[in-house]
Design an enzyme around this catalytic site. Structure first.
Site, mmCIF file in Angstrom:
data_model
loop_
_atom_site.group_PDB
_atom_site.id
_atom_site.type_symbol
_atom_site.label_atom_id
_atom_site.label_comp_id
_atom_site.label_asym_id
_atom_site.label_seq_id
_atom_site.Cartn_x
_atom_site.Cartn_y
_atom_site.Cartn_z
ATOM 1 N N CYS A 2 2.566 -4.683 -30.663
ATOM 2 C CA CYS A 2 2.678 -5.965 -31.372
ATOM 3 C C CYS A 2 2.814 -5.665 -32.850
ATOM 4 C CB CYS A 2 1.443 -6.804 -31.117
ATOM 5 S SG CYS A 2 1.162 -7.046 -29.372
ATOM 6 N N ARG A 27 9.001 -4.611 -32.377
ATOM 7 C CA ARG A 27 7.853 -3.946 -31.732
ATOM 8 C C ARG A 27 7.273 -4.769 -30.599
ATOM 9 N NH1 ARG A 27 4.196 -0.354 -35.233
ATOM 10 N NH2 ARG A 27 2.710 -0.970 -33.675
ATOM 11 N N TRP A 74 3.600 -8.888 -27.851
ATOM 12 C CA TRP A 74 4.258 -8.408 -26.625
ATOM 13 C C TRP A 74 3.180 -8.522 -25.579
ATOM 14 C CZ3 TRP A 74 3.670 -4.144 -23.242
ATOM 15 C CH2 TRP A 74 4.759 -3.911 -22.397
ATOM 16 N N ASN A 100 -3.990 -5.903 -31.707
ATOM 17 C CA ASN A 100 -3.038 -5.068 -30.992
ATOM 18 C C ASN A 100 -3.873 -4.175 -30.089
ATOM 19 O OD1 ASN A 100 -0.704 -3.869 -30.217
ATOM 20 N ND2 ASN A 100 -0.114 -3.133 -32.244
ATOM 21 N N GLY A 101 -3.548 -4.121 -28.780
ATOM 22 C CA GLY A 101 -4.321 -3.273 -27.872
ATOM 23 C C GLY A 101 -4.708 -4.067 -26.636
ATOM 24 N N GLU A 486 18.918 11.455 -20.559
ATOM 25 C CA GLU A 486 18.894 10.606 -21.762
ATOM 26 C C GLU A 486 20.032 9.594 -21.715
ATOM 27 O OE1 GLU A 486 16.819 9.864 -23.811
ATOM 28 O OE2 GLU A 486 17.964 8.849 -25.364
ATOM 29 N N LYS A 490 19.452 5.488 -21.773
ATOM 30 C CA LYS A 490 20.110 4.586 -22.749
ATOM 31 C C LYS A 490 20.761 3.420 -22.023
ATOM 32 C CE LYS A 490 18.583 5.488 -26.014
ATOM 33 N NZ LYS A 490 17.522 6.274 -25.557
ATOM 34 N N GLU A 493 18.106 0.982 -20.324
ATOM 35 C CA GLU A 493 17.187 0.170 -21.138
ATOM 36 C C GLU A 493 17.895 -0.883 -21.965
ATOM 37 O OE1 GLU A 493 14.863 2.234 -24.069
ATOM 38 O OE2 GLU A 493 16.363 3.772 -24.330
ATOM 39 N N HIS A 509 21.867 18.358 -2.059
ATOM 40 C CA HIS A 509 20.608 18.258 -1.302
ATOM 41 C C HIS A 509 20.244 16.810 -1.021
ATOM 42 C CE1 HIS A 509 20.085 22.535 -1.819
ATOM 43 N NE2 HIS A 509 20.363 22.384 -3.108
ATOM 44 N N LYS A 608 9.153 -1.135 -29.052
ATOM 45 C CA LYS A 608 9.552 0.118 -29.686
ATOM 46 C C LYS A 608 8.482 1.194 -29.576
ATOM 47 C CE LYS A 608 12.026 2.950 -32.084
ATOM 48 N NZ LYS A 608 13.185 3.592 -31.437
HETATM 49 C C1 AGP Z 1 13.710 5.496 -25.801
HETATM 50 O O1 AGP Z 1 14.993 4.906 -25.976
HETATM 51 C C2 AGP Z 1 12.641 4.510 -25.469
HETATM 52 N N1 AGP Z 1 12.537 3.519 -26.460
HETATM 53 C C3 AGP Z 1 11.331 5.151 -25.092
HETATM 54 O O2 AGP Z 1 11.562 5.964 -23.963
HETATM 55 C C4 AGP Z 1 10.680 6.049 -26.172
HETATM 56 O O3 AGP Z 1 11.438 7.220 -26.350
HETATM 57 C C5 AGP Z 1 9.276 6.454 -25.671
HETATM 58 O O4 AGP Z 1 8.504 5.282 -25.544
HETATM 59 C C6 AGP Z 1 8.565 7.445 -26.602
HETATM 60 O O5 AGP Z 1 8.378 6.847 -27.869
HETATM 61 P P1 AGP Z 1 7.883 7.808 -29.090
HETATM 62 O O6 AGP Z 1 8.980 8.819 -29.323
HETATM 63 O O7 AGP Z 1 7.680 6.886 -30.243
HETATM 64 O O8 AGP Z 1 6.617 8.475 -28.631
#
Ligand code: AGP
Length: 613
Positions: A2, A27, A74, A100-101, A486, A490, A493, A509, A608
């Site tokens: 948040c 965030r 969030w 936050n938490g 990766e 991308k 997400e 396999h 984020k």
């Molecule tokens: C990546 O596109 C995502 N947003 C997510 O996997 C991110 O890499 C992961 O949460 C780790 O975040 P950090 O690098 O801030 O620890």
């Protein structure tokens, strides 16, 4: 997860808080609100939905005052709604709080407070905190003491910011564990508090960072800090070098697009001051080790989450190849519960853009308890992962706002390469000539990244061809196997397409049963030691009627005849080519998501920085 912003000073708090929340919306964003003390009363404005709904509310029903706190949410406990939006007020109407938490023991606290006659106004866990503070204020404690006493009841990780009518000139902020940062901004006759640097960067560069189990009392003249037990302590005020502009979109449609195109600069910035091109050396003094200590390292465990873990997978190949140290890559949420085998001769290296990811921080704490040498590779200066490590390689790429990580992926790829060369030299594994070439090759990267970005229009043609697919498979081998993971992440997400990644050698396999014209295969096949193996994989895919998109090195003549679409990348030394092959895959995911009308910078269900488990 948040966003939190607070202000106390001579100006109207409302616009300062609102604009600050806007920079943090990435965030966590399913509701937003703020509270200001106006004419001796606590005025709250909050609503479900994007921050723009709060803007409408403030235009219709303005509120003004010189002290206030705000929050973008969030949701964890309680669905997104107005009643669950922060700030939350205590039953007395005297105290208000944002959080936050996750209060892991909130059910028993809720029952305890309900038995004292508290009527809950929301479904959130947060509300139990403000009622606890209320309870201690009513017992005569001042606001800082009431906050400390309330925090002691809480299980889990928390960041809270609160204010009360009883002491209308101060804000209290407190932190337990790693539920996102608490940043204190030092202004001239005014003070700020936020969960992240960009929210207050327009107003000040002078910032201090609360650590776990610390409480700050902030008024317009400054701040003081104590432990949760009430013992005073000093924390350092740092000067943040980020420029405010880099935290804005500029002429780009999305932060993600801006950050993809920033990668010429960011791959330059992460190298800056770390390479002696004349002598052919990598310079990482911040790790604080010498040759003797480097030779004592028996194993490196790279622990991270998501994109950062994929960078770690590339790091494994690089460090094993150049420094001859065994490397394990362990997803942080697994490592922390595995009872891992680490000791004083193990380096645990955490990779984290935000430096606040709960699982990664928990893995670091566990490594520390087991006596490991703790390093981190982070982007956010002052973050927890930076502060608790014995040594940190900063990514130095400026704030990454887009939820889908891009420049904070290519930077650690380059950082892992530099670390591998650095350790290789310290351990005597690299002869002079090879080392000089490895160091020289680093200077090629920014231009090669630029060449890939220049080809964005070619990638867009492939995006249009693939835009309606529901499933796809990414395949890679060796140093590019993590790039398959990766690239798939991308696409998943931001476009919500089901994209799966597989080590190409594994296809026979089982997964090859999936191949047909409705399951396009995106194969990463640059000139590298695994090239021939990848070729046969593609032939097998084609033989089963599959659709193949090949990411290939300029001039390749074997791939076009067996591929449906080609994505070309420039010739690159293979140890560095993951930083190149990922660029078109970032663009492909972005372009498909835009074509499909997805919310690229704020994908559904994501935030984020995942500061809760
Ligand atoms: C990546 O596109 C995502 N947003 C997510 O996997 C991110 O890499 C992961 O949460 C780790 O975040 P950090 O690098 O801030 O620890």
């Amino acid at each position: 997860m948040c966003g939190i912003v607070g202000y106390v000073g001579a100006r109207n708090a409302t616009p300062i808080i609102y604009e600050g929340l806007k920079t943090l919306e990435y965030r966590g964003y399913d509701s937003a609100g703020l509270a200001v003390i106006q004419d001796g009363q606590i005025e709250i404005r909050r609503d479900v939905g994007k921050l723009s709904r709060l803007r409408t509310l403030l235009d219709k029903d303005p509120v003004e005052g010189t002290i206030g706190i705000g929050h973008t949410r969030w949701a964890t406990h309680g669905p997104p709604s107005e009643r669950n939006a922060h700030p939350h007020m205590g039953a007395s109407g005297e105290v208000v709080l944002v959080h936050n938490g996750i209060v892991e023991n909130f059910l028993e606290l809720r029952d305890e407070l309900a038995s004292e006659g508290i009527a809950f106004q929301s479904d959130t866990d947060t509300e139990v905190i403000v009622h606890l503070v209320d309870r201690y204020l009513a017992m005569g404690h001042d606001l800082p003491e009431a906050a400390r006493k309330a925090m002691v009841h809480l299980q889990g990780a928390h960041a809270i910011v609160l204010m009360a009518l009883k002491e209308p000139d101060k804000i209290v902020a407190a932190r337990i564990g790693n539920a996102g940062g608490v940043v204190i901004g030092v202004g001239e006759g005014e003070m700020f508090v936020a969960s992240d640097i960009p929210a207050i960067l327009d107003h000040t560069r002078r910032m201090a960072f609360l650590e776990s189990r610390q409480v700050a009392v902030i008024d317009h003249q400054g701040f003081s800090v104590s432990t949760l037990e009430g013992n005073p302590l000093e924390i350092e005020v740092q000067t943040i070098q980020w420029d405010a502009v880099s935290a804005q979109k500029g002429e780009y449609k999305h932060f993600m697009l801006k950050e993809i195109f920033e990668q010429v600069r960011s791959t330059t910035d992460t190298i800056r001051d770390r390479v002696d091109f004349e002598g052919g050396h990598i310079l990482l003094p911040e790790l604080g080790i010498d040759a003797k200590q480097a030779k004592r390292i028996e194993k490196i465990v790279i622990t991270a989450c998501g994109t950062a873990a994929h960078a770690g997978m590339v790091g494994k190949v690089l460090i094993e190849r150049l420094a001859r140290i065994p490397v394990e890559v362990d997803i942080a949420s697994e490592f922390r519960y595995r009872d891992p085998i680490v000791n004083e001769n193990t380096v645990v290296l955490a990779i984290s853009q935000s430096g606040e990811t709960a699982d990664t921080l928990a893995a670091m704490e566990l490594a520390r308890q087991r006596g490991a040498i703790l390093w981190s590779n982070v982007n956010a200066v002052g973050s927890q992962a930076m502060r608790i490590a014995d040594g940190t390689i900063t990514m130095q790429v400026g704030p990454e706002i887009g939820v889908a990580s891009t420049k904070a992926f290519t930077a650690p790829l380059v950082d892992m390469y530099m670390l591998a060369v650095y350790l290789g030299e310290l351990r005597g594994e690299l002869d002079e000539k090879i080392r000089r070439r490895l160091v020289h090759d680093l200077r090629l990267i920014p231009d090669l990244v630029g060449q890939c970005l220049d080809r964005a229009p070619d990638v867009e043609k492939v995006a249009w061809a693939l835009k309606d697919m529901d499933h796809c498979l990414y395949l890679g081998r060796g140093i590019n196997m993590p790039i398959a993971y990766e690239g798939a992440l991308k696409l998943k997400e931001i476009s919500y397409i089901h994209a799966e990644a597989y080590p190409a050698g594994e296809m026979k396999h089982g997964p090859i049963a999936l191949i047909d014209e409705d399951m396009p295969v995106i194969a990463i096949v640059p000139r590298d030691p695994w090239y021939e193996k990848m070729l046969s994989q593609i032939e097998q895919t084609k033989a089963r009627g599959g659709v193949v998109v090949a990411v290939a090195t300029d001039g390749d003549e074997l791939l076009p005849p067996i591929s449906d679409h080609m994505i070309w990348v420039p010739e690159t030394p293979w140890l560095l080519n993951p930083a190149i092959t990922i660029i078109p895959l970032q663009l492909l995911a972005y372009q498909i998501a835009v074509i499909r009308g997805c919310d690229v910078d704020q994908p559904r269900n994501l935030a984020k920085s995942v500061t809760v488990e």
